[in-house]
Design an enzyme around this catalytic site. Structure first.
Site, PDB file in Angstrom:
ATOM      1  N   TYR A 130       0.829  -1.199   0.000  1.00  0.00           N
ATOM      2  CA  TYR A 130       0.000   0.000   0.000  1.00  0.00           C
ATOM      3  C   TYR A 130       0.868   1.256   0.000  1.00  0.00           C
ATOM      4  O   TYR A 130       1.911   1.305   0.656  1.00  0.00           O
ATOM      5  CB  TYR A 130      -0.901   0.026   1.236  1.00  0.00           C
ATOM      6  CG  TYR A 130      -1.889  -1.112   1.309  1.00  0.00           C
ATOM      7  CD1 TYR A 130      -3.092  -1.071   0.615  1.00  0.00           C
ATOM      8  CD2 TYR A 130      -1.619  -2.245   2.087  1.00  0.00           C
ATOM      9  CE1 TYR A 130      -4.007  -2.114   0.689  1.00  0.00           C
ATOM     10  CE2 TYR A 130      -2.528  -3.290   2.166  1.00  0.00           C
ATOM     11  CZ  TYR A 130      -3.721  -3.218   1.468  1.00  0.00           C
ATOM     12  OH  TYR A 130      -4.609  -4.272   1.550  1.00  0.00           O
ATOM     13  N   SER A 131       0.417   2.283  -0.723  1.00  0.00           N
ATOM     14  CA  SER A 131       1.083   3.583  -0.753  1.00  0.00           C
ATOM     15  C   SER A 131       2.519   3.421  -1.273  1.00  0.00           C
ATOM     16  O   SER A 131       2.716   2.926  -2.374  1.00  0.00           O
ATOM     17  CB  SER A 131       1.019   4.222   0.639  1.00  0.00           C
ATOM     18  OG  SER A 131       1.407   5.559   0.588  1.00  0.00           O
ATOM     19  N   PHE A 132       3.524   3.822  -0.507  1.00  0.00           N
ATOM     20  CA  PHE A 132       4.915   3.610  -0.927  1.00  0.00           C
ATOM     21  C   PHE A 132       5.188   2.122  -1.146  1.00  0.00           C
ATOM     22  O   PHE A 132       6.088   1.742  -1.891  1.00  0.00           O
ATOM     23  CB  PHE A 132       5.847   4.205   0.129  1.00  0.00           C
ATOM     24  CG  PHE A 132       7.311   4.092  -0.165  1.00  0.00           C
ATOM     25  CD1 PHE A 132       7.811   4.228  -1.450  1.00  0.00           C
ATOM     26  CD2 PHE A 132       8.215   3.856   0.861  1.00  0.00           C
ATOM     27  CE1 PHE A 132       9.174   4.131  -1.712  1.00  0.00           C
ATOM     28  CE2 PHE A 132       9.572   3.759   0.615  1.00  0.00           C
ATOM     29  CZ  PHE A 132      10.052   3.895  -0.673  1.00  0.00           C
TER      30      PHE A 132
ATOM     31  N   ASP B 202      -0.909  -0.915  -4.650  1.00  0.00           N
ATOM     32  CA  ASP B 202      -2.006   0.011  -4.351  1.00  0.00           C
ATOM     33  C   ASP B 202      -1.463   1.222  -3.609  1.00  0.00           C
ATOM     34  O   ASP B 202      -1.270   1.180  -2.393  1.00  0.00           O
ATOM     35  CB  ASP B 202      -3.068  -0.691  -3.494  1.00  0.00           C
ATOM     36  CG  ASP B 202      -4.276   0.199  -3.234  1.00  0.00           C
ATOM     37  OD1 ASP B 202      -4.394   1.247  -3.884  1.00  0.00           O
ATOM     38  OD2 ASP B 202      -5.102  -0.163  -2.378  1.00  0.00           O
TER      39      ASP B 202
ATOM     40  N   GLY C 257       3.538   0.495  -2.975  1.00  0.00           N
ATOM     41  CA  GLY C 257       3.292   0.335  -4.396  1.00  0.00           C
ATOM     42  C   GLY C 257       4.560   0.378  -5.226  1.00  0.00           C
ATOM     43  O   GLY C 257       4.544   0.010  -6.409  1.00  0.00           O
TER      44      GLY C 257
END
Length: 400
Positions: free
Chosen positions: A228-230, A251, A232
């Protein structure tokens, strides 16, 4: 999506908290009551009001437990854990601030108490990693010990292992075991062990996969990884060099961590050279921006903390190592790349990652009309899980 605050950073974090209400990690009313007392853009005010909320809900949990009300206690401990996390969120400008460890410890303690009160408690595990261990939590669907598919979940730049509970519980409801973990730069690993982020994330994920395969309740042919986030960036980087993964989910997707910060008309090479040749000017400019820009003040402070950088320029220089040229095309497992219509943290990066992939791939765009266009769909976790897990179930069904 605006959530209470005009300040974009405060608004996003508020949406992140309210979104977690759908999985029991917050109450909308408690969130709004705290938010209306917070001074716009004031990090200390944010800390003060979320700490008050966390302590109050923590007392609710303790009282319920003392009275033998296990379900009520579990629900309150889960919310208190998230509110302690929120209180700690903006304190990283001073890594020596004792409140960081105190609040982190309280968040972990409340979460563990909540998990102990589940009918089937997840298992806190220590994952061997380069002579030490990484913290993990294994969520089994049941106590049968049966081989099951597994989803490995990891956070990114600023999340914690406790926030990953929602995804792990969603995996369990669909018949998958789940393993959450924190690596260098994240959660307890940076707060207690002082290990910063590293760009070669496969060195982190491979030991996590090794651990999963050491268990008797994991299907070795159905191992998926979501970041998730970083994360990704981190998850695809690991997938490029970890052939045992059957699926990867980014994501949202990131091809180049600094790519969205490079001015139009400037090449990446020119930008990197400017960072390295003019650190003093860059530090002065960023420090001035941090005085009036909440997003910049938080991102730089958290970045210096989690990357072990002594100046903003040093942090930016380290960030330049997080780029997937030469790696993205090595990914062989089916990969889901997720983007948001109103993505503000890494605009355009998901499409760049998707275009660089040569493996079986799918691009998933969440929209503002769905209420899901923000970074990582923080306002709509159930919709996000629906679409992600539907894709993953279909991928696992095709595994021979």
């Amino acid at each position: 999506m605006k959530a209470v605050f005009d300040d974009p950073q405060f608004s996003f974090q508020m949406l992140r908290l309210m979104g977690s209400a759908s999985v029991g990690q917050a109450e909308v009313g408690e969130c709004l009551a705290a938010a209306y007392r917070i001074e716009e853009g004031n990090f200390e005010s944010w800390y003060t009001e979320w700490l008050k909320t966390a302590r109050r809900v923590h007392l609710y949990a303790d009282d319920s437990l003392a009275g033998g009300h296990r379900v009520s206690a579990r629900e309150a401990y889960l919310r208190a854990s998230n509110y302690y996390r929120a209180a700690e969120f903006y304190l990283h400008g001073d890594p020596s601030d004792p409140r960081i460890k105190e609040l982190s410890d309280n968040s972990v303690s409340c979460f563990d108490k909540a998990m102990d009160l589940l009918l089937l408690s997840p298992e806190r595990v220590e994952i061997p990693y380069e002579g030490i261990t990484l913290p993990g939590i294994f969520y089994a669907v049941d106590d049968s010990g049966a081989h099951r598919p597994i989803l490995i979940l990891q956070t990114g730049f600023d999340g914690t292992i406790e926030e990953l509970y929602a995804g792990a519980a969603s995996a369990n409801r669909r018949g998958f075991n789940a393993l959450t973990f924190e690596g260098p730069g994240q959660g307890r690993v940076i707060r207690e062990q002082g290990l910063p982020f590293r760009p070669d994330w496969e060195k982190v994920v491979t030991p996590v996969v090794d651990y999963a395969l050491s268990r008797g309740d994991v299907d070795p042919d159905r191992i998926a990884l979501i970041g998730y986030s970083f994360g990704g960036y981190l998850a695809p980087r690991a997938a490029a060099f970890e052939p045992r993964l059957a699926a990867c989910i980014a994501d949202g997707g990131i091809f180049d961590f600094m790519g969205s910060r490079i001015p139009p008309g400037t090449s990446r090479e020119e930008f990197a050279q400017g960072v390295r040749d003019n650190p003093d000017d860059l530090n002065k400019g960023m420090e001035e921006m941090m005085k009036t820009n909440t997003e910049m003040r938080w991102a730089v402070a958290n970045g210096m903390y989690t990357f072990a950088a002594s100046t903003p320029a040093e942090w930016m220089d380290k960030c330049l190592d997080y780029e997937l040229s030469g790696a993205a095309e090595k990914i062989r497992c089916p990969t889901l790349v997720i983007d948001g219509e109103e993505e503000a943290s890494f605009p355009g990066q998901a499409k760049k990652l998707y275009d660089a992939l040569t493996c079986p791939k799918e691009f998933l765009l969440f929209t503002a009309e769905e209420g899901a266009g923000d970074h990582c769909q923080v306002g709509t976790p159930l919709l996000s899980q629906q679409k992600i897990f539907d894709w993953l179930e279909e991928v696992f069904e095709k595994v021979k």
